[in-house]
Write a protein that holds these residues in place. Structure first.
Motif, PDB file in Angstrom:
ATOM      1  N   ASP A   1      35.535  24.436 125.942  1.00  0.00           N
ATOM      2  CA  ASP A   1      34.457  24.939 126.783  1.00  0.00           C
ATOM      3  C   ASP A   1      34.846  24.974 128.254  1.00  0.00           C
ATOM      4  O   ASP A   1      34.524  25.929 128.969  1.00  0.00           O
ATOM      5  N   GLN A   2      35.589  23.970 128.717  1.00  0.00           N
ATOM      6  CA  GLN A   2      35.856  23.847 130.148  1.00  0.00           C
ATOM      7  C   GLN A   2      37.225  24.347 130.596  1.00  0.00           C
ATOM      8  O   GLN A   2      37.386  24.772 131.739  1.00  0.00           O
ATOM      9  N   LEU A   3      38.234  24.288 129.733  1.00  0.00           N
ATOM     10  CA  LEU A   3      39.597  24.603 130.141  1.00  0.00           C
ATOM     11  C   LEU A   3      40.171  25.851 129.491  1.00  0.00           C
ATOM     12  O   LEU A   3      41.060  26.495 130.058  1.00  0.00           O
ATOM     13  N   ARG A   4      39.704  26.179 128.319  1.00  0.00           N
ATOM     14  CA  ARG A   4      40.326  27.269 127.551  1.00  0.00           C
ATOM     15  C   ARG A   4      40.112  28.621 128.219  1.00  0.00           C
ATOM     16  O   ARG A   4      38.996  28.987 128.580  1.00  0.00           O
ATOM     17  N   HIS A   5      41.209  29.354 128.401  1.00  0.00           N
ATOM     18  CA  HIS A   5      41.166  30.730 128.891  1.00  0.00           C
ATOM     19  C   HIS A   5      40.843  31.662 127.735  1.00  0.00           C
ATOM     20  O   HIS A   5      41.082  31.337 126.563  1.00  0.00           O
ATOM     21  N   GLN A   6      40.310  32.837 128.044  1.00  0.00           N
ATOM     22  CA  GLN A   6      39.905  33.757 126.984  1.00  0.00           C
ATOM     23  C   GLN A   6      41.066  34.188 126.102  1.00  0.00           C
ATOM     24  O   GLN A   6      40.860  34.576 124.942  1.00  0.00           O
ATOM     25  N   ASP A   7      42.297  34.104 126.613  1.00  0.00           N
ATOM     26  CA  ASP A   7      43.468  34.488 125.811  1.00  0.00           C
ATOM     27  C   ASP A   7      44.093  33.301 125.076  1.00  0.00           C
ATOM     28  O   ASP A   7      45.045  33.477 124.322  1.00  0.00           O
ATOM     29  N   ASP A   8      43.585  32.092 125.319  1.00  0.00           N
ATOM     30  CA  ASP A   8      44.130  30.907 124.673  1.00  0.00           C
ATOM     31  C   ASP A   8      43.639  30.775 123.238  1.00  0.00           C
ATOM     32  O   ASP A   8      42.547  31.247 122.883  1.00  0.00           O
ATOM     33  N   GLN A   9      44.440  30.105 122.423  1.00  0.00           N
ATOM     34  CA  GLN A   9      44.020  29.726 121.081  1.00  0.00           C
ATOM     35  C   GLN A   9      43.166  28.457 121.167  1.00  0.00           C
ATOM     36  O   GLN A   9      43.165  27.767 122.190  1.00  0.00           O
ATOM     37  N   PRO A  10      42.427  28.127 120.102  1.00  0.00           N
ATOM     38  CA  PRO A  10      41.618  26.896 120.138  1.00  0.00           C
ATOM     39  C   PRO A  10      42.481  25.663 120.375  1.00  0.00           C
ATOM     40  O   PRO A  10      43.610  25.572 119.913  1.00  0.00           O
ATOM     41  N   ALA A  11      41.925  24.719 121.115  1.00  0.00           N
ATOM     42  CA  ALA A  11      42.637  23.470 121.396  1.00  0.00           C
ATOM     43  C   ALA A  11      42.885  22.697 120.100  1.00  0.00           C
ATOM     44  O   ALA A  11      42.108  22.770 119.146  1.00  0.00           O
ATOM     45  N   ILE A  12      43.981  21.945 120.093  1.00  0.00           N
ATOM     46  CA  ILE A  12      44.391  21.156 118.928  1.00  0.00           C
ATOM     47  C   ILE A  12      44.443  19.687 119.336  1.00  0.00           C
ATOM     48  O   ILE A  12      44.853  19.357 120.452  1.00  0.00           O
ATOM     49  N   GLY A  13      44.036  18.817 118.442  1.00  0.00           N
ATOM     50  CA  GLY A  13      44.087  17.387 118.707  1.00  0.00           C
ATOM     51  C   GLY A  13      45.125  16.685 117.850  1.00  0.00           C
ATOM     52  O   GLY A  13      45.290  17.019 116.677  1.00  0.00           O
ATOM     53  N   ILE A  14      45.829  15.729 118.432  1.00  0.00           N
ATOM     54  CA  ILE A  14      46.780  14.891 117.698  1.00  0.00           C
ATOM     55  C   ILE A  14      46.377  13.435 117.920  1.00  0.00           C
ATOM     56  O   ILE A  14      46.317  12.972 119.062  1.00  0.00           O
ATOM     57  N   ILE A  15      46.072  12.740 116.849  1.00  0.00           N
ATOM     58  CA  ILE A  15      45.743  11.321 116.927  1.00  0.00           C
ATOM     59  C   ILE A  15      46.982  10.544 116.495  1.00  0.00           C
ATOM     60  O   ILE A  15      47.398  10.620 115.338  1.00  0.00           O
ATOM     61  N   LEU A  16      47.599   9.839 117.447  1.00  0.00           N
ATOM     62  CA  LEU A  16      48.804   9.068 117.159  1.00  0.00           C
ATOM     63  C   LEU A  16      48.416   7.619 116.927  1.00  0.00           C
ATOM     64  O   LEU A  16      47.869   6.964 117.823  1.00  0.00           O
ATOM     65  N   CYS A  17      48.681   7.126 115.727  1.00  0.00           N
ATOM     66  CA  CYS A  17      48.265   5.787 115.328  1.00  0.00           C
ATOM     67  C   CYS A  17      49.470   4.931 114.945  1.00  0.00           C
ATOM     68  O   CYS A  17      50.543   5.450 114.621  1.00  0.00           O
ATOM     69  N   LYS A  18      49.250   3.631 114.946  1.00  0.00           N
ATOM     70  CA  LYS A  18      50.289   2.707 114.499  1.00  0.00           C
ATOM     71  C   LYS A  18      50.582   2.909 113.019  1.00  0.00           C
ATOM     72  O   LYS A  18      51.719   2.773 112.566  1.00  0.00           O
ATOM     73  N   GLY A  19      49.562   3.232 112.238  1.00  0.00           N
ATOM     74  CA  GLY A  19      49.714   3.478 110.807  1.00  0.00           C
ATOM     75  C   GLY A  19      48.534   4.274 110.301  1.00  0.00           C
ATOM     76  O   GLY A  19      47.536   4.470 111.006  1.00  0.00           O
ATOM     77  N   ARG A  20      48.623   4.772 109.071  1.00  0.00           N
ATOM     78  CA  ARG A  20      47.515   5.535 108.512  1.00  0.00           C
ATOM     79  C   ARG A  20      47.600   5.557 106.999  1.00  0.00           C
ATOM     80  O   ARG A  20      48.680   5.496 106.400  1.00  0.00           O
ATOM     81  N   ASN A  21      46.427   5.608 106.366  1.00  0.00           N
ATOM     82  CA  ASN A  21      46.326   5.755 104.922  1.00  0.00           C
ATOM     83  C   ASN A  21      46.038   7.220 104.625  1.00  0.00           C
ATOM     84  O   ASN A  21      45.070   7.792 105.148  1.00  0.00           O
ATOM     85  N   LYS A  22      46.858   7.834 103.806  1.00  0.00           N
ATOM     86  CA  LYS A  22      46.759   9.263 103.572  1.00  0.00           C
ATOM     87  C   LYS A  22      45.395   9.673 103.045  1.00  0.00           C
ATOM     88  O   LYS A  22      44.812  10.669 103.504  1.00  0.00           O
ATOM     89  N   VAL A  23      44.842   8.927 102.100  1.00  0.00           N
ATOM     90  CA  VAL A  23      43.554   9.287 101.507  1.00  0.00           C
ATOM     91  C   VAL A  23      42.440   9.210 102.545  1.00  0.00           C
ATOM     92  O   VAL A  23      41.583  10.098 102.638  1.00  0.00           O
ATOM     93  N   ILE A  24      42.438   8.156 103.355  1.00  0.00           N
ATOM     94  CA  ILE A  24      41.412   8.010 104.382  1.00  0.00           C
ATOM     95  C   ILE A  24      41.493   9.148 105.396  1.00  0.00           C
ATOM     96  O   ILE A  24      40.471   9.711 105.813  1.00  0.00           O
ATOM     97  N   VAL A  25      42.710   9.516 105.795  1.00  0.00           N
ATOM     98  CA  VAL A  25      42.878  10.618 106.741  1.00  0.00           C
ATOM     99  C   VAL A  25      42.359  11.922 106.144  1.00  0.00           C
ATOM    100  O   VAL A  25      41.645  12.691 106.809  1.00  0.00           O
ATOM    101  N   GLU A  26      42.698  12.191 104.886  1.00  0.00           N
ATOM    102  CA  GLU A  26      42.251  13.436 104.257  1.00  0.00           C
ATOM    103  C   GLU A  26      40.731  13.505 104.179  1.00  0.00           C
ATOM    104  O   GLU A  26      40.131  14.561 104.399  1.00  0.00           O
ATOM    105  N   TYR A  27      40.073  12.390 103.850  1.00  0.00           N
ATOM    106  CA  TYR A  27      38.612  12.359 103.826  1.00  0.00           C
ATOM    107  C   TYR A  27      38.047  12.604 105.234  1.00  0.00           C
ATOM    108  O   TYR A  27      37.065  13.340 105.407  1.00  0.00           O
TER     109      TYR A  27
END
Length: 378
Positions: free
Chosen positions: A215-241
């Motif tokens: 809403d605040q930063l994206r230019h009309q020619d930009d693609q949608p913003a993407i998020g990356i959550i970097l964690c110490k560890g993760r459980n695949k099933v929990i992430v998928e849910y």
């Protein structure tokens, strides 16, 4: 004495002025021919690599598909031999594209595939020396201090926008851990750092951040913003849910730390002290961040919202007759600052001049702020 040893002796006597005809090199030449039977591929790709790169690929990578991938990546990203060794040792081939994401559902097919391939799992932050008692701010501070190394790990074309990037929503302040703009994806990438294992509530917070960025930063020619959550560890099933019903594109990946810098990277990834001496990158990036933060505070104190982009902020100050006298010089220095923010090497003299201009600008901005007791007037 085998055939190759005798051949090396014969060639040495026949061509005494030539180097590189040792038995060891001849054996590598034979291995090279066996590893790359496609002559067209050799001419188009492998011939662009230095011999030292090829020797390392032959020694360390036995699978043909994997070896071909590393050869292409080394050319595309301009890896030195030491960086190539590091990427092989860190098993980049299997890490690339392995993050758990919802991109296939939330992004167009072409954008989804490219975004997926850019993400890794796990990310390796071997250049950091952080103990088990570290805090999230320690991890963030370490990544910013080693910005050159971080950009190398993130991938080609990741332009650094800022750390603790400020957003205001409904009168409340929010701060993004790290904000990047990868040139290939043409979108903002928000990175949130967690020193604990993944929890489902992390996706709700990221979903909120991505909505605000779009809403605040994206230019009309930009693609949608993407998020990356970097964690110490993760459980695949929990992430998928957790990702299943989220509306914004995001991925979850792990990071891996090492207690010491890998020896083979001492030359390519310097320590903080060497970094400050050999590469002017960090001083320029820090100055750019200080200027942007000061401008946001200055504009906020004068009652108007800062536009996106440092150059736009400076032009807005000029339009409102609030610009310090050194604004024109700072606009000229922005090229060096932007190159540094993209992780590019900058000329030491130009970097020093840019920092000097920035220092003068900040001092003038502080004086201007002190001369405007009625903050909020424009």
């Amino acid at each position: 004495m085998d055939l190759i040893d005798r051949l090396a002796d014969d060639l040495g006597r026949a061509f005494p002025e030539m180097t590189g005809l040792s038995a060891r090199n001849l054996k590598y030449m034979r291995a090279f021919a066996e590893a790359w039977p496609d002559g067209e591929f050799v001419q188009q790709v492998v011939a662009l690599l230095r011999w030292g790169h090829n020797v390392r690929l032959l020694d360390a990578v036995k699978a043909a598909e994997e070896r071909t991938w590393y050869a292409r990546q080394a050319i595309e990203h301009g890896w030195s031999r030491n960086v190539l060794i590091h990427q092989i040792d860190s098993n980049l081939f299997t890490r690339q594209g392995s993050a758990l994401t919802n991109f296939s559902r939330t992004l167009p097919a072409e954008q989804s595939e490219l975004a997926q391939q850019i993400l890794k799992d796990p990310y390796t932050f071997d250049f950091l020396s952080l103990g088990p008692e570290m805090l999230e701010r320690d991890l963030e501070r370490g990544l910013i201090e080693h910005l050159r190394s971080l950009i190398l790990e993130l991938g080609k074309g990741f332009a650094f926008v800022g750390s603790q990037y400020h957003l205001e929503v409904a009168g409340q302040d929010y701060y993004l851990d790290l904000l990047f703009y990868p040139l290939r994806l043409r979108c903002f990438v928000v990175i949130e750092l967690k020193i604990e294992d993944f929890k489902p509530e992390f996706t709700g917070k990221m979903n909120f951040y991505l909505s605000a960025v779009d809403d605040q930063l994206r230019h009309q020619d930009d693609q949608p913003a993407i998020g990356i959550i970097l964690c110490k560890g993760r459980n695949k099933v929990i992430v998928e849910y957790a990702l299943r019903d989220t509306s914004k594109p995001m991925g979850v990946a792990q990071y891996r730390l090492s207690p010491a810098l890998p020896p083979q990277l001492q030359q390519d990834l310097p320590t903080v002290e060497e970094f400050a001496r050999e590469f002017p990158l960090m001083s320029v990036v820090k100055m750019r961040m200080e200027i942007e933060r000061a401008l946001r505070d200055f504009m906020g104190n004068h009652g108007f919202a800062p536009p996106t982009g440092l150059s736009n902020m400076l032009r807005e100050l000029h339009r409102r007759s609030l610009a310090p006298s050194s604004t024109a010089q700072l606009l000229d220095a922005l090229r060096v600052m932007n190159e540094a923010a993209h992780g590019l090497d900058v000329d030491p003299t130009a970097a020093e001049q840019a920092v000097d201009v920035g220092t003068v600008f900040l001092e003038e901005l502080r004086n201007l702020r002190g001369n405007y007791p009625g903050d909020g007037e424009t």
